[in-house]
Design an enzyme around this catalytic site. Structure first.
Site, PDB file in Angstrom:
ATOM      1  N   HIS A  14     -43.267  24.618 -11.772  1.00  0.00           N
ATOM      2  CA  HIS A  14     -44.120  25.541 -11.023  1.00  0.00           C
ATOM      3  C   HIS A  14     -43.290  26.381 -10.071  1.00  0.00           C
ATOM      4  CE1 HIS A  14     -43.918  21.657  -8.947  1.00  0.00           C
ATOM      5  NE2 HIS A  14     -43.942  22.335  -7.817  1.00  0.00           N
ATOM      6  N   HIS A  62     -43.465  28.325  -6.413  1.00  0.00           N
ATOM      7  CA  HIS A  62     -44.170  28.454  -5.145  1.00  0.00           C
ATOM      8  C   HIS A  62     -44.046  29.905  -4.679  1.00  0.00           C
ATOM      9  CE1 HIS A  62     -44.287  24.069  -3.997  1.00  0.00           C
ATOM     10  NE2 HIS A  62     -43.231  24.015  -4.792  1.00  0.00           N
TER      11      HIS A  62
HETATM   12  P1  5GP Z   1     -43.193  20.426  -5.545  1.00  0.00           P
HETATM   13  O1  5GP Z   1     -42.961  19.481  -4.419  1.00  0.00           O
HETATM   14  O2  5GP Z   1     -43.265  19.631  -6.824  1.00  0.00           O
HETATM   15  O3  5GP Z   1     -42.233  21.566  -5.606  1.00  0.00           O
HETATM   16  O4  5GP Z   1     -44.583  21.099  -5.274  1.00  0.00           O
HETATM   17  C1  5GP Z   1     -45.795  20.519  -5.610  1.00  0.00           C
HETATM   18  C2  5GP Z   1     -46.849  21.275  -4.856  1.00  0.00           C
HETATM   19  O5  5GP Z   1     -48.100  20.911  -5.356  1.00  0.00           O
HETATM   20  C3  5GP Z   1     -46.865  20.960  -3.353  1.00  0.00           C
HETATM   21  O6  5GP Z   1     -46.736  22.166  -2.617  1.00  0.00           O
HETATM   22  C4  5GP Z   1     -48.210  20.288  -3.144  1.00  0.00           C
HETATM   23  O7  5GP Z   1     -48.795  20.643  -1.924  1.00  0.00           O
HETATM   24  C5  5GP Z   1     -49.019  20.800  -4.312  1.00  0.00           C
HETATM   25  N1  5GP Z   1     -50.055  19.911  -4.790  1.00  0.00           N
HETATM   26  C6  5GP Z   1     -49.999  18.572  -4.932  1.00  0.00           C
HETATM   27  N2  5GP Z   1     -51.153  18.095  -5.456  1.00  0.00           N
HETATM   28  C7  5GP Z   1     -51.956  19.173  -5.631  1.00  0.00           C
HETATM   29  C8  5GP Z   1     -53.288  19.320  -6.147  1.00  0.00           C
HETATM   30  O8  5GP Z   1     -53.963  18.384  -6.543  1.00  0.00           O
HETATM   31  N3  5GP Z   1     -53.785  20.588  -6.188  1.00  0.00           N
HETATM   32  C9  5GP Z   1     -53.059  21.670  -5.755  1.00  0.00           C
HETATM   33  N4  5GP Z   1     -53.645  22.865  -5.836  1.00  0.00           N
HETATM   34  N5  5GP Z   1     -51.820  21.556  -5.260  1.00  0.00           N
HETATM   35  C10 5GP Z   1     -51.262  20.326  -5.209  1.00  0.00           C
END
Ligand code: 5GP
Length: 145
Positions: free
Chosen positions: A107, A109
């Site tokens: 993903h 951001h």
């Molecule tokens: P990562 O840490 O993997 O780069 O980012 C994962 C992102 O997913 C985080 O910013 C976190 O807040 C978001 N996130 C985690 N669980 C959920 C969810 O159930 N729904 C949404 N919309 N975002 C989520």
């Protein structure tokens, strides 16, 4: 989870893609889905994900699918800038837990940034549903307008 391992089809983003978990959707086409982060690090924090690729990270997606992901990421970055008028915008992507990744479906951001305002804690504080709904409506209107 390190860079190496198996894609888990039960991860939360895979569930969102299949419609098994809810999201505040901003944009969807055959290949890409974008929605608001539930635990935003700043107002407008948006996530953009590939729908077809079972890719945990940047190294596991083919170039064509990555181009589609980045095309939507650029478009939504412009939408967020136009609608929210931030002073800056951060576009980020993490690969593997040691690099900060917590959800193991690739993903992007997009995080609008205001001058003098620090970044919120990563994946920590859930936003109010009413705030996310209102923001979703504003952004969807601009995307489709
Ligand atoms: P990562 O840490 O993997 O780069 O980012 C994962 C992102 O997913 C985080 O910013 C976190 O807040 C978001 N996130 C985690 N669980 C959920 C969810 O159930 N729904 C949404 N919309 N975002 C989520």
């Amino acid at each position: 989870m390190s860079l190496h391992g198996e894609y888990d089809p039960q991860n939360i983003f895979a569930q969102i893609i299949r419609g098994e978990a809810p999201c505040y959707k901003l944009y969807e086409d055959d290949d890409v889905l974008a929605f608001l982060d539930l635990f935003p690090q700043a107002f407008g924090h948006t996530l953009v994900i590939p729908k077809r690729a079972a890719a945990r990270n940047l190294l596991e997606i083919d170039a064509d699918a990555l181009c589609k992901l980045m095309r939507v990421t650029q478009r939504l970055t412009q939408v967020l800038v136009d609608e929210l008028q931030p002073d800056g915008v951060q576009v980020a992507q993490f690969n593997g837990a040691p690099a900060g990744q917590t959800v193991f479906h690739l993903h992007m951001h997009i995080i609008p940034r205001l001058a003098g305002q620090g970044l919120g804690i990563h994946a920590a504080n859930q936003a109010e549903p009413a705030e996310l709904e209102e923001l979703q409506a504003r952004l969807v209107k601009r995307i489709s307008g």
